[in-house]
Design a protein around this motif. Structure first.
Motif, PDB file in Angstrom:
ATOM      1  N   SER A  59     -13.247  29.734   4.921  1.00 45.02           N
ATOM      2  CA  SER A  59     -14.703  29.871   4.824  1.00 45.02           C
ATOM      3  C   SER A  59     -15.404  29.616   6.151  1.00 45.02           C
ATOM      4  CB  SER A  59     -15.249  28.899   3.771  1.00 45.02           C
ATOM      5  OG  SER A  59     -15.179  27.546   4.230  1.00 45.02           O
ATOM      6  N   LEU A  60     -14.730  28.932   7.073  1.00 48.69           N
ATOM      7  CA  LEU A  60     -15.346  28.618   8.363  1.00 48.69           C
ATOM      8  C   LEU A  60     -15.605  29.872   9.187  1.00 48.69           C
ATOM      9  CD1 LEU A  60     -13.241  25.473   9.326  1.00 48.69           C
ATOM     10  CD2 LEU A  60     -15.608  25.503   8.519  1.00 48.69           C
ATOM     11  N   ASP A  61     -14.874  30.948   8.899  1.00 50.55           N
ATOM     12  CA  ASP A  61     -15.067  32.189   9.645  1.00 50.55           C
ATOM     13  C   ASP A  61     -16.455  32.781   9.418  1.00 50.55           C
ATOM     14  OD1 ASP A  61     -12.484  32.036  10.616  1.00 50.55           O
ATOM     15  OD2 ASP A  61     -11.639  33.248   9.001  1.00 50.55           O
ATOM     16  N   SER A  62     -16.988  32.562   8.239  1.00 50.72           N
ATOM     17  CA  SER A  62     -18.275  33.191   7.903  1.00 50.72           C
ATOM     18  C   SER A  62     -19.390  32.188   7.610  1.00 50.72           C
ATOM     19  CB  SER A  62     -18.106  34.106   6.686  1.00 50.72           C
ATOM     20  OG  SER A  62     -17.571  33.378   5.582  1.00 50.72           O
ATOM     21  N   GLU A  63     -19.016  30.923   7.391  1.00 50.17           N
ATOM     22  CA  GLU A  63     -20.017  29.922   7.033  1.00 50.17           C
ATOM     23  C   GLU A  63     -19.894  28.691   7.936  1.00 50.17           C
ATOM     24  OE1 GLU A  63     -19.927  28.916   2.863  1.00 50.17           O
ATOM     25  OE2 GLU A  63     -18.943  30.825   2.399  1.00 50.17           O
ATOM     26  N   PRO A  64     -20.752  28.556   8.936  1.00 48.73           N
ATOM     27  CA  PRO A  64     -20.711  27.351   9.769  1.00 48.73           C
ATOM     28  C   PRO A  64     -21.101  26.123   8.957  1.00 48.73           C
ATOM     29  CG  PRO A  64     -22.648  28.664  10.271  1.00 48.73           C
ATOM     30  CD  PRO A  64     -21.812  29.486   9.345  1.00 48.73           C
ATOM     31  N   LEU A  65     -20.750  24.965   9.444  1.00 46.90           N
ATOM     32  CA  LEU A  65     -21.069  23.726   8.741  1.00 46.90           C
ATOM     33  C   LEU A  65     -22.580  23.544   8.645  1.00 46.90           C
ATOM     34  CD1 LEU A  65     -18.571  21.115  10.250  1.00 46.90           C
ATOM     35  CD2 LEU A  65     -18.264  22.606   8.265  1.00 46.90           C
ATOM     36  N   ASN A  66     -23.022  23.098   7.483  1.00 46.93           N
ATOM     37  CA  ASN A  66     -24.438  22.762   7.341  1.00 46.93           C
ATOM     38  C   ASN A  66     -24.665  21.320   7.786  1.00 46.93           C
ATOM     39  OD1 ASN A  66     -23.724  21.027   5.169  1.00 46.93           O
ATOM     40  ND2 ASN A  66     -23.881  22.738   3.706  1.00 46.93           N
ATOM     41  N   LYS A 104       0.828  -1.198   0.000  1.00 41.15           N
ATOM     42  CA  LYS A 104       0.000   0.000   0.000  1.00 41.15           C
ATOM     43  C   LYS A 104       0.867   1.255   0.000  1.00 41.15           C
ATOM     44  CE  LYS A 104      -3.948  -2.033   2.456  1.00 41.15           C
ATOM     45  NZ  LYS A 104      -4.863  -1.898   3.625  1.00 41.15           N
ATOM     46  N   ALA A 105       0.373   2.299  -0.632  1.00 44.89           N
ATOM     47  CA  ALA A 105       1.038   3.595  -0.611  1.00 44.89           C
ATOM     48  C   ALA A 105       0.110   4.604   0.069  1.00 44.89           C
ATOM     49  CB  ALA A 105       1.374   4.054  -2.023  1.00 44.89           C
ATOM     50  N   HIS A 106       0.708   5.552   0.762  1.00 47.78           N
ATOM     51  CA  HIS A 106      -0.081   6.536   1.504  1.00 47.78           C
ATOM     52  C   HIS A 106       0.526   7.923   1.355  1.00 47.78           C
ATOM     53  CE1 HIS A 106      -1.809   3.072   3.610  1.00 47.78           C
ATOM     54  NE2 HIS A 106      -0.582   2.692   3.897  1.00 47.78           N
ATOM     55  N   LEU A 107      -0.315   8.924   1.538  1.00 47.88           N
ATOM     56  CA  LEU A 107       0.138  10.277   1.814  1.00 47.88           C
ATOM     57  C   LEU A 107      -0.190  10.548   3.268  1.00 47.88           C
ATOM     58  CD1 LEU A 107       1.118  13.169   1.163  1.00 47.88           C
ATOM     59  CD2 LEU A 107      -1.261  13.713   0.546  1.00 47.88           C
ATOM     60  N   ARG A 108       0.835  10.863   4.053  1.00 47.93           N
ATOM     61  CA  ARG A 108       0.652  11.239   5.452  1.00 47.93           C
ATOM     62  C   ARG A 108       1.032  12.713   5.558  1.00 47.93           C
ATOM     63  NH1 ARG A 108       3.846   5.888   7.791  1.00 47.93           N
ATOM     64  NH2 ARG A 108       2.225   4.365   7.235  1.00 47.93           N
ATOM     65  N   TRP A 109       0.104  13.528   6.047  1.00 50.25           N
ATOM     66  CA  TRP A 109       0.276  14.975   5.987  1.00 50.25           C
ATOM     67  C   TRP A 109       0.013  15.580   7.364  1.00 50.25           C
ATOM     68  CZ3 TRP A 109      -2.390  18.304   1.612  1.00 50.25           C
ATOM     69  CH2 TRP A 109      -1.770  19.570   1.586  1.00 50.25           C
ATOM     70  N   VAL A 110       1.073  15.947   8.060  1.00 46.21           N
ATOM     71  CA  VAL A 110       0.935  16.601   9.364  1.00 46.21           C
ATOM     72  C   VAL A 110       0.462  18.027   9.145  1.00 46.21           C
ATOM     73  CG1 VAL A 110       2.053  17.133  11.551  1.00 46.21           C
ATOM     74  CG2 VAL A 110       2.905  15.223  10.163  1.00 46.21           C
ATOM     75  N   ARG A 111      -0.701  18.356   9.709  1.00 47.42           N
ATOM     76  CA  ARG A 111      -1.281  19.677   9.498  1.00 47.42           C
ATOM     77  C   ARG A 111      -1.124  20.543  10.753  1.00 47.42           C
ATOM     78  NH1 ARG A 111      -2.179  21.503   4.572  1.00 47.42           N
ATOM     79  NH2 ARG A 111      -3.393  23.090   5.685  1.00 47.42           N
ATOM     80  N   PRO A 112      -0.850  21.853  10.582  1.00 52.42           N
ATOM     81  CA  PRO A 112      -0.591  22.712  11.740  1.00 52.42           C
ATOM     82  C   PRO A 112      -1.839  23.258  12.420  1.00 52.42           C
ATOM     83  CG  PRO A 112      -0.299  23.967   9.710  1.00 52.42           C
ATOM     84  CD  PRO A 112      -0.598  22.544   9.297  1.00 52.42           C
ATOM     85  N   GLU A 113      -3.010  23.110  11.803  1.00 51.50           N
ATOM     86  CA  GLU A 113      -4.214  23.736  12.353  1.00 51.50           C
ATOM     87  C   GLU A 113      -4.721  22.996  13.594  1.00 51.50           C
ATOM     88  OE1 GLU A 113      -3.767  24.358   8.043  1.00 51.50           O
ATOM     89  OE2 GLU A 113      -4.096  22.517   9.210  1.00 51.50           O
ATOM     90  N   PRO A 114      -5.456  23.696  14.478  1.00 45.87           N
ATOM     91  CA  PRO A 114      -6.133  23.008  15.595  1.00 45.87           C
ATOM     92  C   PRO A 114      -7.053  21.912  15.057  1.00 45.87           C
ATOM     93  CG  PRO A 114      -6.200  25.393  15.905  1.00 45.87           C
ATOM     94  CD  PRO A 114      -5.660  25.151  14.521  1.00 45.87           C
ATOM     95  N   GLU A 115      -7.121  20.818  15.779  1.00 42.56           N
ATOM     96  CA  GLU A 115      -7.838  19.639  15.286  1.00 42.56           C
ATOM     97  C   GLU A 115      -9.286  19.935  14.929  1.00 42.56           C
ATOM     98  OE1 GLU A 115      -9.266  15.294  17.017  1.00 42.56           O
ATOM     99  OE2 GLU A 115      -7.374  16.156  17.707  1.00 42.56           O
ATOM    100  N   ASN A 116      -9.993  20.688  15.765  1.00 42.08           N
ATOM    101  CA  ASN A 116     -11.405  20.939  15.509  1.00 42.08           C
ATOM    102  C   ASN A 116     -11.607  21.696  14.197  1.00 42.08           C
ATOM    103  OD1 ASN A 116     -14.260  21.046  16.191  1.00 42.08           O
ATOM    104  ND2 ASN A 116     -13.923  23.213  16.670  1.00 42.08           N
ATOM    105  N   LEU A 117     -10.789  22.727  13.967  1.00 42.10           N
ATOM    106  CA  LEU A 117     -10.909  23.500  12.727  1.00 42.10           C
ATOM    107  C   LEU A 117     -10.560  22.656  11.508  1.00 42.10           C
ATOM    108  CD1 LEU A 117      -9.414  27.001  13.647  1.00 42.10           C
ATOM    109  CD2 LEU A 117     -11.807  26.426  13.203  1.00 42.10           C
ATOM    110  N   LEU A 118      -9.503  21.865  11.635  1.00 44.38           N
ATOM    111  CA  LEU A 118      -9.088  21.034  10.511  1.00 44.38           C
ATOM    112  C   LEU A 118     -10.165  20.021  10.159  1.00 44.38           C
ATOM    113  CD1 LEU A 118      -6.965  20.161   8.463  1.00 44.38           C
ATOM    114  CD2 LEU A 118      -5.952  18.714  10.231  1.00 44.38           C
ATOM    115  N   LEU A 119     -10.781  19.394  11.161  1.00 43.98           N
ATOM    116  CA  LEU A 119     -11.837  18.420  10.895  1.00 43.98           C
ATOM    117  C   LEU A 119     -13.030  19.078  10.194  1.00 43.98           C
ATOM    118  CD1 LEU A 119     -11.798  16.239  14.127  1.00 43.98           C
ATOM    119  CD2 LEU A 119     -11.386  15.439  11.786  1.00 43.98           C
ATOM    120  N   GLN A 120     -13.353  20.291  10.581  1.00 38.70           N
ATOM    121  CA  GLN A 120     -14.457  20.987   9.926  1.00 38.70           C
ATOM    122  C   GLN A 120     -14.133  21.264   8.454  1.00 38.70           C
ATOM    123  OE1 GLN A 120     -16.568  24.204  12.114  1.00 38.70           O
ATOM    124  NE2 GLN A 120     -15.072  23.830  13.738  1.00 38.70           N
TER     125      GLN A 120
END
Length: 294
Positions: A269-276, A192-208
């Motif tokens: 976009s999360l600043d002005s548009e909450p998740l539907n 298997k091949a993967h892309l593993r990408w460490v992201r700097p954002e807070p987890e909650n924002l990134l998940l959204q």
């Protein structure tokens, strides 16, 4: 003289050593521009080095993923100094462990080896041993990847004894890996091949943001890819994509960059548009897709 008379007088404030509570640090590399790269080198990059930029010092020290016999630090016979990321022991603060190893290697001599980091000495209130204290916090890491661990040795040198055995075992365990950007790595893990990408954002924002892309059908990297899930590492979230193992790492570079653009737009976009409602359902699904890579 009675017992009461023999008792010493109360200790003065100056006689008492300040108590320092050793608290677990969940995000040990916070505040460093190289945070995502440090996590990748610690967790899943097999063989790589990066030059460290020390604050206010011209000393040269190289950070390595794995050192001979998983040492915490060593000075090569030609004087090159190395600090290891992937070690067997740790304290409540990995940044302090690495900082202490860095301080040790700056004073060490050729051939000296620090087998394990100092994880037992209690920290003091004025100790300045964390990476954030010792490195230029604004500098990112420029990692160099290798297909083996020959960089352990000076040029034209041959390994012997325990080092030779450690070198053989380390080389055998390497999974083909290529860097696609800061904290982003293509890894060929068996079939298997993967892309593993460490992201700097807070987890909650990134998940959204990931949920917004998922609901819009924009979370993939194109044909032959799928979002697999994520895992947590040192306070940050690491999304993972399954990739067609027949495709070379370079074939995913553009798709990864385009995904990065979409992800940045979703975050803004999360600043002005909450998740539907659909996006919230996508987020709940992503939360349930936690991975273990060990």
């Amino acid at each position: 003289m009675g017992k009461g008379s023999r008792k010493k007088g109360p200790k003065t404030t100056s006689d008492r050593k300040p108590k320092v509570r050793d608290v677990f640090v969940g995000q040990p590399f916070e505040g460093l521009a190289a945070e995502t790269e440090l996590i990748a080198l610690r967790e899943f990059v097999p063989s790589a080095t990066a030059a460290l930029t020390l604050a206010g010092s011209g000393e040269k020290v190289t950070l390595g993923t794995v050192l001979p016999m998983a040492a915490a630090a060593f000075v090569r016979s030609d004087g090159e100094r190395y600090v290891g990321m992937q070690v067997q022991t740790r304290s409540s603060d990995i940044s302090r462990d690495l900082g202490r190893a860095l301080q040790w290697v700056l004073e060490a001599k050729e051939g000296d080896v620090l087998s394990v980091p100092d994880t037992t000495t209690p920290p003091t209130a004025d100790e300045k041993a964390r990476l954030q204290d010792l490195l230029d916090t604004t500098v990112e890491l420029d990692a160099t990847l290798y297909n083996d661990f020959a960089w352990w040795l000076p040029e034209d040198a041959d390994a012997s004894g325990d080092v030779a055995l450690s070198l053989e075992r380390a080389n055998a365990a390497i999974m083909p890996t290529e860097r696609l950007g800061a904290g982003a790595y293509w890894v060929l893990a068996g079939e298997k091949a993967h892309l593993r990408w460490v992201r700097p954002e807070p987890e909650n924002l990134l998940l959204q943001a990931l949920a917004r892309l998922s609901a819009a059908g924009e979370l993939g990297l194109g044909e032959g890819s799928r979002y697999a899930g994520s895992f947590r590492a040192h306070g940050l979230l690491v999304p993972v994509w399954d990739l067609d193992p027949e495709a070379h790492a370079r074939e995913w570079a553009d798709a990864k960059d385009q995904l990065g653009v979409r992800l940045e737009a979703a975050l803004k976009s999360l600043d002005s548009e909450p998740l539907n409602a659909a996006e919230r359902r996508s987020r709940d699904g992503l939360i349930g897709r936690q991975l273990t890579i060990r």
